[in-house]
Design a protein around this motif. Sequence first.
Motif, PDB file in Angstrom:
ATOM      1  N   ILE A 208       0.846  -1.192   0.000  1.00 44.14           N
ATOM      2  CA  ILE A 208       0.000   0.000   0.000  1.00 44.14           C
ATOM      3  C   ILE A 208       0.883   1.244   0.000  1.00 44.14           C
ATOM      4  O   ILE A 208       1.760   1.403   0.853  1.00 44.14           O
ATOM      5  CB  ILE A 208      -0.948   0.026   1.204  1.00 44.14           C
ATOM      6  N   GLY A 210       0.726   5.027   0.557  1.00 42.49           N
ATOM      7  CA  GLY A 210      -0.082   6.098   1.136  1.00 42.49           C
ATOM      8  C   GLY A 210       0.263   7.432   0.507  1.00 42.49           C
ATOM      9  O   GLY A 210       1.414   7.866   0.546  1.00 42.49           O
ATOM     10  N   GLU A 237      -3.364   4.216  -1.272  1.00 44.40           N
ATOM     11  CA  GLU A 237      -4.317   4.631  -0.233  1.00 44.40           C
ATOM     12  C   GLU A 237      -4.317   6.148  -0.286  1.00 44.40           C
ATOM     13  O   GLU A 237      -3.334   6.799   0.088  1.00 44.40           O
ATOM     14  CB  GLU A 237      -3.884   4.141   1.143  1.00 44.40           C
ATOM     15  N   LEU A 239      -4.863   9.462   0.969  1.00 47.50           N
ATOM     16  CA  LEU A 239      -5.026  10.089   2.269  1.00 47.50           C
ATOM     17  C   LEU A 239      -5.087  11.605   2.092  1.00 47.50           C
ATOM     18  O   LEU A 239      -4.712  12.135   1.055  1.00 47.50           O
ATOM     19  CB  LEU A 239      -3.856   9.704   3.182  1.00 47.50           C
ATOM     20  N   ASP A 301      -2.209   2.985  10.733  1.00 47.83           N
ATOM     21  CA  ASP A 301      -3.664   2.820  10.683  1.00 47.83           C
ATOM     22  C   ASP A 301      -4.105   2.177   9.375  1.00 47.83           C
ATOM     23  O   ASP A 301      -5.018   1.339   9.353  1.00 47.83           O
ATOM     24  CB  ASP A 301      -4.365   4.180  10.818  1.00 47.83           C
ATOM     25  N   PHE A 302      -3.477   2.587   8.271  1.00 48.62           N
ATOM     26  CA  PHE A 302      -3.908   2.125   6.946  1.00 48.62           C
ATOM     27  C   PHE A 302      -3.032   1.005   6.391  1.00 48.62           C
ATOM     28  O   PHE A 302      -3.232   0.570   5.259  1.00 48.62           O
ATOM     29  CB  PHE A 302      -3.938   3.307   5.975  1.00 48.62           C
ATOM     30  N   CYS A 304       0.166   1.083   5.564  1.00 53.13           N
ATOM     31  CA  CYS A 304       0.981   1.549   4.440  1.00 53.13           C
ATOM     32  C   CYS A 304       2.399   1.002   4.505  1.00 53.13           C
ATOM     33  O   CYS A 304       3.025   0.968   5.570  1.00 53.13           O
ATOM     34  CB  CYS A 304       1.042   3.078   4.435  1.00 53.13           C
TER      35      CYS A 304
END
Length: 558
Positions: A208, A210, A237, A239, A301-302, A304
């Motif tokens: 991922i 970010g 992702e 953001l 959190d994501f 990444c």
Amino acid sequence: MVTYTIPKLVKPRKARANEVLMVASGDLRLSANQTCWPAQQEMEKALAEAVADCGFKLVRAHPYKADEGHGFISSQKEGMEVFAQVDPAAKLIVAEAVWQYSHHVLAGLLSHEGPILTLANWSGQWPGLVGMLNLNGCLTKAGKKYSTLWAEDFSDPNFLKRLQQWLKTGAVRHATDHVIPFSRVKVPPRIRRLADALAAELKHRKAIMGVFDEGCMGMYNAIIPDELLHPCGVFKERLSQSTLYYETMQVPDEEALACRRWMEERGMKFITGPNPETDLTDDQILLQCKMYIAALRLADDFGCDLIGIQYQQGLKDLLPASDLVEGMLNNTDRPPVKSRDGKRILYEGQPLVHFNEVDECAGLDGLLTFRVHRAMGQPVENTLHDVRWGDWDRSGTVKDYVWVFLISGSAPPAHFLGGWAGASSERQPAMYFRLGGGTLKGVSKPGEIVWSRVYVDRARLCMDLGRAGVVELPPEETERRWKETTPQWPIMHAVTYGVNRDQFMARHKSNHIQVAYANSAQEADAALLAKAAMAEALGLQVAICGTRKNGKPWPLLE
């Protein structure tokens, strides 16, 4: 009966046979355009004389703006209005003495039917060549034909010869015989197996990327279309910098102060002062440390694997610059940050790969570099630099042409002489950053590096790679080069193997270049081959530029 209002298009004046039109793309920030305008004026005067020497007349396609104090195109909208008045069949020069936003002129250039020449001066102080390389990368990605020229002196006979060629034929080409398709290069079976395994792992266990607000400073070339990125096993992702701002403001002072203490205990020097308008202040550093902590927690959190923060725009009116943050993130040895529940150290024992200026091409390159170097036991810290400038070593220490690679704010301390103890933080220039913020500055240590660039060409992801050595120059020569560029920023003195200045400029498709150290020349060669083979296994079109150390050619398949 219903009547229709048919728009009437006013055709622009047709350029005369001896006229060459010229546009100048500038910055989005008024302060930068005003500061840089005298350098642009000086270059345009020299260019007009060169064009006249070739029997043509240089005509500005847009006026000087007295109310703003400069003559740059300073927005995409303005660029569209300018090009609506340009003869689409005219010979057109995009002349750049300074950094520029490519999207100010990209729309007009893509619809222009006449021959296009991108042109830059050769100056460290006024980075026209940086702006031009960015524009070249954008035009390459868009599939638009163009020619390109650069010169220290526009009265140089070699420059005038090439300019005359473009004026007469609409095209000028440069030799790129230093470029070898990777498909011709012999790769040891062991390295090939590693590369194939790393590519297969990335496709199976996807990564991922970010992206804190896509697109930065008009760099169309720095955005990888999703349909090209997904086959590599990498997904974005998307953001928001608004989220980063919010999370930054939630970090307690104690955590940020601990982050600063960690750096100072390792020898990091913060060059502070009392005036926030011109000095780096303690409050600015505090907010930068909070942003570092917030960025790590959001990445966690994501899930990444790497992140990019949009540099200079977006957050510039809310927070100090993100540079100190970016340099810390790209270093293995950095201030520890706990997860939100306090049970884990985030990305412990490794960098969180950060791609400066949300340059997604640099991000993909950085991810591949990290994974290849980790698997091969090589230093994993890597970063992009601006191809800022180059010059011969005036001290006589190094006989080769020495590039100035100068990232606009931060590099990982693992790259510096002395590591953290050789690092300092100075206030970013107020021309760019009203709210300040510190850089992560140092002099890159001597050693062997792999350089590379991912770019888009004809709707395909491509990668160029080469080898270089970082050389150590006397302090006075380093200072000269800093004073010729931007002394607040980290510097790398690089000698590219088997690629001279003009070969590099003719081929490179970006203002950015990715660099990573290896433990020896032999290991750097192996790391280059492994990264090239991994990129090829992921579907990229790969080329090797130049030679190994001391001019040794790459082994080719029979």
